[in-house]
Design a protein around this motif. Sequence first.
Motif, PDB file in Angstrom:
ATOM      1  N   PHE B  89       0.827  -1.202   0.000  1.00 35.86           N
ATOM      2  CA  PHE B  89       0.000   0.000   0.000  1.00 35.86           C
ATOM      3  C   PHE B  89       0.861   1.250   0.000  1.00 35.86           C
ATOM      4  O   PHE B  89       2.014   1.225   0.419  1.00 35.86           O
ATOM      5  N   ASN B  93       0.733   0.488   5.747  1.00 33.30           N
ATOM      6  CA  ASN B  93      -0.176  -0.341   6.525  1.00 33.30           C
ATOM      7  C   ASN B  93       0.501  -1.472   7.297  1.00 33.30           C
ATOM      8  O   ASN B  93       0.082  -2.612   7.245  1.00 33.30           O
ATOM      9  N   LEU B  94       1.528  -1.095   8.010  1.00 34.77           N
ATOM     10  CA  LEU B  94       2.116  -2.063   8.932  1.00 34.77           C
ATOM     11  C   LEU B  94       1.346  -1.961  10.247  1.00 34.77           C
ATOM     12  O   LEU B  94       0.755  -0.927  10.552  1.00 34.77           O
ATOM     13  N   ILE B  95       1.361  -3.040  11.016  1.00 37.01           N
ATOM     14  CA  ILE B  95       0.678  -2.985  12.315  1.00 37.01           C
ATOM     15  C   ILE B  95       1.653  -2.441  13.352  1.00 37.01           C
ATOM     16  O   ILE B  95       2.732  -3.004  13.571  1.00 37.01           O
TER      17      ILE B  95
END
Lengths: 798, 228
Positions: B89, B93-95
């Motif tokens: 993305f 959009n890493l946690i």
Amino acid sequence: MFKNFLKVAFRQLRKNRFYAIISISGLALSIGCCLLMLSYLQSEWSYDQQNHQPERLYRVVFENYLGQGKFATTPLPIGPALGQELPEVASVTRVAKGLTTLTRYQDKRFFENLAFIDTAFAEVFHLDFIEGDAATALATPQSVVISESYAKKYFGDANPIGKTLEIGSSGALYSTVSGVFRDFPQNTTVEFDLALPFSTFESAYGPAELWQQMPGNYTFFRLAEHTSIEVAEAKLTAFTERHLADQLDDWQQNYQMAFQPLLDIHLHSDYGRESSSGNLKTLYLLGLIALILLLIAGINYVNYTTARFPKRAKEVSIRKIIGANRRSLIGQFMMETVLTTALAGILAIVLANLFLPGFNLISGKSFQAADLNQPWFYASALAVIMLVGLIAGIFPALFLSGFRPLEAMKGKFHQLSMADLSRKGLVVGQFAASVILLVATLVVWQQMEYVRESIRPEVSEQVGVFQINGKLSEQFPILQEELQQVAGVERVAGGSNVATFTGDSWPMQLDLNSPKVQTENYAVQGAFLETMGYELIAGRSLDASRASDRNGAFVINETAVKAFDFPSAAAAVGERALFGSGKSQKEGQIIGVVKDFHFQSFHDQVEPAVIQFAPFDWMRSQFVAVRFQSDETDRLQTAVKEIVQTLDPNWHADLHFLDEQFMELHQNDLQQGRIFGSFALLAIFISCLGLLGLVTYSAEQRTKEIGIRKVLGASMAGIFRMLSMDFLRLVLIAFLIAVPISWYLMTNWLEGFTYRIDISVVVYLLAGISAFAIAMLAVSFQSLRAAVANPVESLRNE
Amino acid sequence: MIKTKGLVKVYRTDEVETTALNEVDVEIKQGEFVSIMGPSGCGKSTLLNILGLIDNPSGGEYHFLDHEVSNYSERQRSNLRKNNIGFIFQSFNLIDELTVFENVELPLIYTKVGSKERKERVDEVLEKMNMMHRRNHFPQQLSGGQQQRVAVARAIVNNPKLILADEPTGNLDSSNGDDVMKTLVHLNQEGATILMVTHSQYCAEFGNRIIRMLDGQVVTENVVQQYL
């Protein structure tokens, strides 16, 4: 997967420390209280279970005693007669508790509440003898058995067996300690620390033969094996007929006995003169409050989780895109909840131990840490934690895992307005519960104040009462004279009986053919009515200077007027009446009627009462009542002690204040008040924690909006108002919901009192204002912070 | 590998109906590197999401690996997705709560790969992305370029047949952007099919075919002259 869940759960907590602390501490507090409540409930439900086959134990009670209603006490001859005549009765014991009596060993002197018991006591109840033997300990009249703790109190570490206790003062009984038993457990209906055999009672007061005199005596028996209580009950009518048919014409209607299971006594008994203090209502109430607390803390947790939905939603969608299915997401969120509640649970166990002394104070129990740290306690702790975790976790888990990945990623949450709404609903629920508890506290407090005020003669005055012995009773005129000299003392009187020490009930009738009315008797010396502040409504008071008054003059109360069927108080004055029965009967004239005064708990109806100068020589004053200015209490205490000491160095005067004595009668109510009060505080505290969290969240959420509003010219006050009002509106709604509910509940509670207050508007105003003020405090801090922040900061954050 | 016929996507709100995709036919063969270009709101991201099985079309057909998937349930799509598609993305959009290693490991957990194999494969791909030295860091501790490299590592750790990239260089400076593009080209050369949405002609030309879109329709498709 599990490890990953746990890791994320921990990191989530660490990252959101503020919210985590709020929800964990709230949960810990409420779970801790819940655990304490559970131990209380456990103790109450297990009453009398320590006895062998407790289901075979019964108490003899009266469904109707001489037309006076239900009684838990029984005349003395009934027990032995039942034991002899009914084969179903395996063993029977009477337990008579009378007045407190001065007990002495060398220089140790205490007023003790002693019990008279039959030798078969240990066959009926479980009594664990450490020294001496159950079968022989009470075999001789000069013996006394004492509890382990009393043995320590009187004899220290010395062996108590064979030591002599002096019981009573002049004409004291010298009783030899013949047995020491292990202290009764807390949850037992029948308990005492000092017991004498009934043979002692009979050698002091004569054989107990009167079937129509009701002392403070309870009769218990053990049902024989291989029979049922119904068989025994079926024989009661014939039993009563055998003993009373020739004494009492209406014995079938007015002398009805029954057998009450011991296990029903503590929580279910509604007999007059009940000795056990259990209250099923209190129990339900505690259970309910525990649930409410859990609910409030659970709500905090749910709110804390849903407030972070938008942030979590992004994570959820990433996980979904990467391949998480719904089940694994539910697992993950449940894990977070279980972790939070488990942490809270551990903290709760610590808190429960910490709060133990406070809880003992509130509940009237005396739990030790060892009582708590039992397997059942940890099992229930685990159960509560799992339950709360499950309930609090399931909603967020289902909700979050249900996001469509794309929607969540883009921050489109149709469901979020729902979450917002339910969050507000939950806050309303929390505060409604808090306000209800607050109202309950205030109502209980007002009712107790009403009790206190009702028994004072004047607002500024108090009545003090102390017990005297025969010697002092003979010297009453001197004692009275001396006490009158003490500054602040208004009046002094003596009585065989005073309010709160009731139990001297005698039959009275207008003539030999008219029905008997059971009447509380006050044989008095001096101006008793005036000292106690009792108000005459017809006729005149007793006058010691009139010979006719000294020899047969009665002042009766309003209830007695009704019981005798007089059309009015004035109509009763001048009528003749008979006091007592058989050989102990005295004729006299009703000379006055006094307004009903309280001598029992405000739960009970006032009973008929008669006040007279001692009708028989042996009837003497056992109490002295002193009316005085209430700011003189301390000086009076000392003065009374000194005066009594000079008149009888062997006696020890223990002055009690009448209002305090009445409060003693309302222990249960006071306890409920304390419970309501403490839990109201706790509920509000936890609710405020939640509110604080929500406001913080809301301020965070609206940072951008606040920035834009400020750039456009909103004032600090305006922003503050905007943020605060949202929440205070919720508190207002909560208040409106709480009003009818608490009104209903507390009206119900007050109906338990025969004499009671009406709930006033002030109570609601007070509860409302305090809830509002506390909420305001919680809200304003964060609102203020958001309001004073520099607008650029908030916009830059975007 | 991918074939759509008359693909339609309509967004409805209470008052407005927006057609994001209007009768789109595309075909992408195994091993291709296709760029989708077009102005904002032309429907390119919508197309990417539908092709990536994170959204359903409103109409038309979509064949993915010989399955007609346009009416698949979320569960079916999820299964197909986690085994075959990797996502990159624009905003990484890493946690945030997971370390670099754990972020990359996540797809393997969901496809139930054993822990020993997971460790090997994550280390291997981190090595490849030159992120080994940062494996225990949290996303916030990394630069944008590093974060995107982690995101790429996560996208390829499962050896997906298809990699979808939504403006992968949009949040990066040009040098980091170039790195990411080179990585994609490299992955393509190793056999992965790549579909990328981009605004930048420069980036688009890393691929071997460009699909241009306007108002929900494909307007042109042309082959890029390979110069790398």
